[in-house]
Scaffold this motif. Structure first.
Motif, short mmCIF file in Angstrom:
data_model
loop_
_atom_site.label_atom_id
_atom_site.label_comp_id
_atom_site.label_asym_id
_atom_site.label_seq_id
_atom_site.Cartn_x
_atom_site.Cartn_y
_atom_site.Cartn_z
N CYS A 4 3.68 3.15 7.41
CA CYS A 4 4.26 2.68 6.15
C CYS A 4 3.55 1.42 5.64
O CYS A 4 3.46 0.43 6.35
CB CYS A 4 5.75 2.39 6.35
N CYS A 48 8.11 0.62 -2.25
CA CYS A 48 7.85 1.88 -1.55
C CYS A 48 6.78 2.63 -2.33
O CYS A 48 6.89 2.79 -3.55
CB CYS A 48 9.12 2.72 -1.48
N CYS A 54 5.72 8.73 5.71
CA CYS A 54 6.66 8.54 6.82
C CYS A 54 7.23 9.88 7.29
O CYS A 54 7.50 10.06 8.47
CB CYS A 54 7.78 7.59 6.41
S1 SF4 Z 1 7.14 6.74 1.28
FE1 SF4 Z 1 7.63 6.17 3.37
S2 SF4 Z 1 5.68 5.45 4.24
FE2 SF4 Z 1 5.47 5.47 2.02
S3 SF4 Z 1 6.00 3.39 1.40
FE3 SF4 Z 1 7.86 4.62 1.19
S4 SF4 Z 1 8.90 4.34 3.13
FE4 SF4 Z 1 6.80 3.66 3.44
#
Ligand code: SF4
Ligand code: SF4
Length: 390
Positions: A4, A48, A54
């Motif tokens: 992440c 995000c 993730c």
């Molecule tokens: S989608 Fe998942 S990996 Fe990507 S920034 Fe958001 S929480 Fe983090």
């Protein structure tokens, strides 16, 4: 969790979910959550990247990015603007080109260091509303002029140039100054293909910018319109379709009901259709490879690395960088996410002469934070190949 880009900056995927559930529970219990929700707006939602990397590592497949997109859609109140953009996409692209023209004119007039300073002041005064100009910013791309299809014996490939490739040219400092469009077309023709284009290409878009901002309906309309245009251009799916940007390819192939379309991102097309049409002479100069989130989702990560190794005898894959955090436009609107995610990049690529990737927007942040020029994979492939003699 380790993939992440916001972990360590704001929240990790698990924290995003846990805190969101906590807010819901508190609300149900009648607790005032105004402050908590305001903090979550930045910590949970704005930072995000929503690329869902993730989910690939989560043992039970929880996709925090999807949750965040849903939360964004609740706040998506500019429906009229989204509708206008959907119907006037070509005009919007012209506007984007114009903005890049203005920035490029200012660079030529003031010089890069002075423009960077001026832009930093503007960014500060506007509280981040005006993005910071950096050396890595693209120059404007000319609108593509399409040549009419001729009928000859060459196999055909439909070339879908993503809207970012149609608007954003190379950065002024990049050694590669040819547009991605011309470079790609040249490579495909070198391999013996006739390159054809969907009609009315400037109005087409996979819908990703709409979807990622919470306008799922408008995004789906654009996607369906594009699928229709591709079906027509590929003669009902007879010809393969080459999409030059991996996030667009991913968006098109996800839940694709239309089975006739034979869609490829650059990596899969090159490895499937070009390998036996080109001879490779690998260069010695070291290169860095950035595997975008979409390349990972498409299952082409190893293929990209293998392809890079056919092109250069020195390939560097920076450790610990999984998602660059640029995420379409987050690199402009929430640049700290990109900076945090790429904080170790410069050291990792310091001996490389260039970097390659398959997404023009990711390349902006990679160039800025890596300190080397990042551009599309096809620049490298074209440089080290020649047409195989029959
Ligand atoms: S989608 Fe998942 S990996 Fe990507 S920034 Fe958001 S929480 Fe983090
Ligand atoms: S993902 Fe972005 S660049 Fe690609 S077609 Fe869609 S909108 Fe354009």
């Amino acid at each position: 969790e380790p993939v992440c880009p916001s972990k360590g900056l704001t929240l990790s995927p698990r924290q995003r979910i846990v805190i969101w559930r906590d807010i819901q529970a508190k609300k149900r219990a009648g607790v005032d959550t105004t402050e908590l929700e305001a903090a979550y707006e930045y910590q949970g939602i704005d930072t995000c990247a929503a690329t869902g990397l993730c989910a690939q590592r989560c043992p039970v497949g929880i996709n925090t990015g999807e949750l965040v997109k849903k939360l964004r859609s609740r706040k998506a109140t500019h429906t009229k603007t989204a509708n206008w953009l959907e119907g006037n996409f070509a005009t919007a692209l012209q506007g984007a080109r114009f903005t890049l023209h203005v920035a490029n004119g200012a660079r030529m007039l003031l010089g890069a260091p002075r423009l960077a300073k001026l832009s930093a002041t503007l960014t500060r005064l506007s509280k981040g509303q005006v993005p910071q100009w950096t050396n890595a910013m693209p120059q404007p791309e000319k609108a593509i002029r399409f040549s009419p299809v001729v009928s000859d014996a060459r196999p055909r490939v439909v070339y879908l140039a993503a809207c970012v490739s149609r608007v954003m040219g190379p950065a002024a400092g990049d050694k590669e100054q040819m547009s991605l469009y011309d470079k790609t077309r040249g490579l495909l023709e070198k391999a013996g293909y006739q390159v054809v284009f969907p009609d009315n290409q400037d109005s087409l878009c996979c819908g990703q910018p709409f979807a990622s901002k919470g306008y799922a309906e408008q995004g789906e309309h654009k996607r369906q319109e594009l699928i229709g245009a591709l079906l027509h251009a590929s003669r009902g799916g007879l010809d393969p379709i080459y999409c030059d940007t991996s996030p667009c390819t991913l968006r098109l192939v996800q839940d694709l009901g239309e089975v006739r379309l034979d869609l490829y991102d650059p990596v899969r097309f090159i490895r499937t259709h070009l390998m036996d049409r080109l001879d490779f002479t690998p260069q010695e100069a070291p290169i860095a490879v950035h595997v975008t989130c979409s390349t990972q989702h498409l299952g082409e990560s190893q293929a990209l690395i293998d392809l890079a190794r056919k092109c250069s005898n020195n390939v560097v894959i920076p450790e610990g960088i999984h998602c660059c955090g640029f995420a379409g436009d987050k690199g402009f609107t929430t640049p700290e996410l990109n900076a945090h995610s790429l904080r170790t990049l410069k050291d990792a690529v310091q001996h490389c002469s260039e970097g390659i990737s398959t997404s023009r927007t990711c390349e902006i942040g990679l160039t800025q934070h890596g300190g080397i020029d990042y551009h599309g994979l096809v620049y490298l492939v074209d440089r080290v190949t020649r047409a195989r003699a029959n």
